[in-house]
Design a protein around this motif. Structure first.
Motif, PDB file in Angstrom:
ATOM      1  N   ALA A  45       0.845  -1.204   0.000  1.00 45.17           N
ATOM      2  CA  ALA A  45       0.000   0.000   0.000  1.00 45.17           C
ATOM      3  C   ALA A  45       0.879   1.253   0.000  1.00 45.17           C
ATOM      4  N   ARG A  46       1.942   1.187   0.769  1.00 45.78           N
ATOM      5  CA  ARG A  46       2.849   2.340   0.834  1.00 45.78           C
ATOM      6  C   ARG A  46       3.497   2.604  -0.526  1.00 45.78           C
ATOM      7  N   ARG A  47       3.927   1.545  -1.192  1.00 43.63           N
ATOM      8  CA  ARG A  47       4.544   1.728  -2.513  1.00 43.63           C
ATOM      9  C   ARG A  47       3.541   2.333  -3.490  1.00 43.63           C
ATOM     10  N   GLU A  48       2.293   1.899  -3.380  1.00 47.10           N
ATOM     11  CA  GLU A  48       1.273   2.331  -4.351  1.00 47.10           C
ATOM     12  C   GLU A  48       0.829   3.773  -4.089  1.00 47.10           C
ATOM     13  N   VAL A  49       0.500   4.073  -2.827  1.00 48.93           N
ATOM     14  CA  VAL A  49       0.005   5.421  -2.464  1.00 48.93           C
ATOM     15  C   VAL A  49       0.660   5.812  -1.144  1.00 48.93           C
ATOM     16  N   PRO A  50       1.891   6.322  -1.204  1.00 48.78           N
ATOM     17  CA  PRO A  50       2.645   6.562   0.039  1.00 48.78           C
ATOM     18  C   PRO A  50       1.945   7.511   1.001  1.00 48.78           C
ATOM     19  N   GLU A  51       1.153   8.426   0.464  1.00 46.20           N
ATOM     20  CA  GLU A  51       0.569   9.450   1.339  1.00 46.20           C
ATOM     21  C   GLU A  51      -0.639   8.956   2.139  1.00 46.20           C
ATOM     22  N   LEU A  52      -1.145   7.759   1.873  1.00 44.26           N
ATOM     23  CA  LEU A  52      -2.245   7.246   2.700  1.00 44.26           C
ATOM     24  C   LEU A  52      -1.681   6.794   4.041  1.00 44.26           C
ATOM     25  N   PRO A  53      -2.173   7.341   5.157  1.00 49.38           N
ATOM     26  CA  PRO A  53      -1.633   6.945   6.461  1.00 49.38           C
ATOM     27  C   PRO A  53      -1.848   5.457   6.739  1.00 49.38           C
ATOM     28  N   ARG A  54      -0.888   4.867   7.428  1.00 46.11           N
ATOM     29  CA  ARG A  54      -0.944   3.431   7.734  1.00 46.11           C
ATOM     30  C   ARG A  54      -0.864   3.198   9.243  1.00 46.11           C
ATOM     31  N   GLY A  55      -1.562   2.142   9.694  1.00 42.24           N
ATOM     32  CA  GLY A  55      -1.491   1.709  11.082  1.00 42.24           C
ATOM     33  C   GLY A  55      -0.965   0.289  11.138  1.00 42.24           C
ATOM     34  N   LEU A  56       0.006   0.058  12.015  1.00 43.52           N
ATOM     35  CA  LEU A  56       0.523  -1.302  12.230  1.00 43.52           C
ATOM     36  C   LEU A  56      -0.426  -2.006  13.191  1.00 43.52           C
ATOM     37  N   LEU A  57      -0.952  -3.157  12.771  1.00 41.62           N
ATOM     38  CA  LEU A  57      -1.971  -3.858  13.549  1.00 41.62           C
ATOM     39  C   LEU A  57      -1.385  -5.160  14.080  1.00 41.62           C
ATOM     40  N   ARG A  58      -1.430  -5.301  15.407  1.00 43.93           N
ATOM     41  CA  ARG A  58      -0.875  -6.508  16.026  1.00 43.93           C
ATOM     42  C   ARG A  58      -1.721  -6.930  17.216  1.00 43.93           C
ATOM     43  N   GLU A  59      -1.735  -8.229  17.493  1.00 44.73           N
ATOM     44  CA  GLU A  59      -2.412  -8.678  18.714  1.00 44.73           C
ATOM     45  C   GLU A  59      -1.654  -8.176  19.932  1.00 44.73           C
ATOM     46  N   ARG A  60      -0.329  -8.259  19.895  1.00 46.45           N
ATOM     47  CA  ARG A  60       0.515  -7.697  20.952  1.00 46.45           C
ATOM     48  C   ARG A  60       1.636  -6.918  20.288  1.00 46.45           C
ATOM     49  N   ALA A  61       2.161  -5.924  21.020  1.00 48.45           N
ATOM     50  CA  ALA A  61       3.142  -5.030  20.406  1.00 48.45           C
ATOM     51  C   ALA A  61       4.380  -5.790  19.934  1.00 48.45           C
ATOM     52  N   GLY A  62       4.870  -6.712  20.768  1.00 51.57           N
ATOM     53  CA  GLY A  62       6.072  -7.464  20.393  1.00 51.57           C
ATOM     54  C   GLY A  62       7.320  -6.620  20.568  1.00 51.57           C
ATOM     55  N   PRO A  63       8.481  -7.281  20.610  1.00 53.36           N
ATOM     56  CA  PRO A  63       9.725  -6.546  20.883  1.00 53.36           C
ATOM     57  C   PRO A  63      10.154  -5.607  19.756  1.00 53.36           C
ATOM     58  N   ASP A  64       9.627  -5.828  18.548  1.00 46.62           N
ATOM     59  CA  ASP A  64      10.109  -5.056  17.386  1.00 46.62           C
ATOM     60  C   ASP A  64       9.102  -4.022  16.899  1.00 46.62           C
ATOM     61  N   TRP A  65       8.153  -3.636  17.766  1.00 45.66           N
ATOM     62  CA  TRP A  65       7.112  -2.722  17.279  1.00 45.66           C
ATOM     63  C   TRP A  65       7.713  -1.423  16.731  1.00 45.66           C
ATOM     64  N   ARG A  66       8.756  -0.916  17.397  1.00 52.84           N
ATOM     65  CA  ARG A  66       9.341   0.366  16.981  1.00 52.84           C
ATOM     66  C   ARG A  66       9.972   0.240  15.590  1.00 52.84           C
ATOM     67  N   GLU A  67      10.719  -0.827  15.432  1.00 53.47           N
ATOM     68  CA  GLU A  67      11.391  -1.066  14.146  1.00 53.47           C
ATOM     69  C   GLU A  67      10.360  -1.225  13.028  1.00 53.47           C
TER      70      GLU A  67
END
Ligand code: G3P
Ligand code: CA
Length: 267
Positions: free
Chosen positions: A171-193
Motif C-alpha cells: 500500500a505504501r509503494r502504491e500510495v505513500p501518502e495514505l496513512p498506515r497503522g501497524l496492527l498486532r495482537e501484541r506489540a512485540g519486541p520489534d514494534w518500533r522497528e
C-alpha cells in the motif's frame, strides 16, 4: 487526512491526528447491525460515531469487498472462499439474515460502495487489509489504489491498517501518502522497528495482551495507540487514562460517554 498531523510516527513526536475520534465503530455498529454492511455503517452514524473500521479483501476478480472472514460461510448465505468467488456472485448473497431476519437483504458491499456511503455520511474510516496467504501485496496495492481514487481529497481521515506487513508495504509503494497503522495482537519486541520501517502513523493493539508496562512505554514515546475491541466502558476509561488515543468498539454509543475530550486543535 493527508497533510499535517497524520505523518508517520517518530519517537517522541506527538501527532495530533486531526479528525481521529476517541471511538471507532468496529465493523460498523456491529452489535446493532450485521458487521461490515452498509446497515452497520449507517447505524454507526446514527449512534454518533465519527469513524468506522471495516475489513477489505479481494474477490476472485480482484474487486475489494467488505467482509471479515476468508470464507463466505459465517456472515452470508453463501459458501466457499471469498478469493474463489467473483464479486458479482458475492453481491447476490444475503449478508444480513444470519444476524437478524430484520436485516434480510443486506449485501456484502464492495469497498467502493462502502467508501461512497461513508464519505456521504462524513465518517472517517479505517480500512483493514485482510489477505489470504500469498495475496498480501496484491491486496495492499489494489485497496490503496481504490481508496486514493474514490475517497474525497477534502474528506474525513482515511487510515489503512493490517496484520500483514507485506500488505502495508505494498500500500505504501502504491500510495505513500495514505496513512498506515501497524496492527498486532501484541506489540512485540520489534514494534518500533516495524513502525519505522513501514512509516506507520498509528499502532493498533489487541486489548487482551496489553499490559500497563507496555502502555507506559508507548506513552513515553508518544505512539498513537488504538486498541481493539473494547466493549466495556470501565475498561475503555482505564485505557484512555493510560494514554490510549482511541478504541475500536462494537458498541460505540456505550463507550463515547467515558471518552475524554480531545484538545480543541486535535478534534
Ligand atoms: O482492526 C482492529 C480489529 O478489527 C482487528 O481484528 O479480527 O476484528 O479484524 P479483527
Ligand atoms: Ca478488522
Amino acid at each position: 487526512m493527508r497533510g499535517r498531523g497524520w505523518e508517520p510516527w517518530e519517537p517522541g513526536l506527538k501527532l495530533p491526528l486531526p479528525g481521529l475520534p476517541r471511538v471507532i465503530a468496529h465493523r460498523g455498529a456491529s452489535a446493532a447491525a450485521p458487521e461490515n454492511t452498509l446497515a452497520a455503517f449507517r447505524s454507526a452514524a446514527e449512534r454518533g460515531a465519527g469513524m468506522v473500521e471495516l475489513d477489505a479483501r479481494l474477490a476472485r476478480d480482484g474487486v475489494p469487498v467488505v467482509i471479515h472472514d476468508s470464507t463466505l460461510d459465517r456472515t452470508t448465505d453463501g459458501r466457499g472462499r471469498v478469493l474463489a468467488t467473483d464479486s458479482g456472485r458475492i453481491a447476490l448473497l444475503d449478508a444480513g439474515a444470519w444476524f437478524d431476519p430484520r436485516f434480510r437483504g443486506e449485501r456484502v458491499p464492495t469497498l467502493e460502495a462502502a467508501l461512497d456511503l461513508l464519505a456521504r455520511l462524513g465518517l472517517a474510516v479505517n480500512v483493514e487489509l485482510k489477505a489470504d496467504a500469498g495475496e498480501e501485496r496484491r491486496t495492499g496495492a489494489e485497496v490503496a489504489r481504490l481508496v486514493a481514487r474514490v475517497w474525497p481529497a477534502d474528506g474525513p481521515p482515511v487510515l489503512l491498517s493490517s496484520f500483514a506487513e507485506e500488505a502495508l508495504a505494498a500500500a505504501r509503494r502504491e500510495v505513500p501518502e495514505l496513512p498506515r497503522g501497524l496492527l498486532r495482537e501484541r506489540a512485540g519486541p520489534d514494534w518500533r522497528e516495524a513502525m519505522e520501517r513501514l512509516a506507520c502513523t498509528t499502532l493498533h493493539l489487541g486489548r487482551e495482551h496489553l499490559d500497563e508496562a507496555t502502555l507506559r512505554a508507548l506513552r513515553r514515546e508518544a505512539v498513537p495507540v488504538l486498541v481493539y475491541t473494547v466493549n466495556d466502558p470501565a475498561e475503555a476509561r482505564r485505557l484512555f487514562e493510560h494514554g490510549v488515543r482511541a478504541v475500536f468498539s462494537d458498541v460505540p454509543e456505550a463507550i463515547a460517554p467515558v471518552a475524554p475530550p480531545l484538545p480543541h486543535a486535535w478534534s
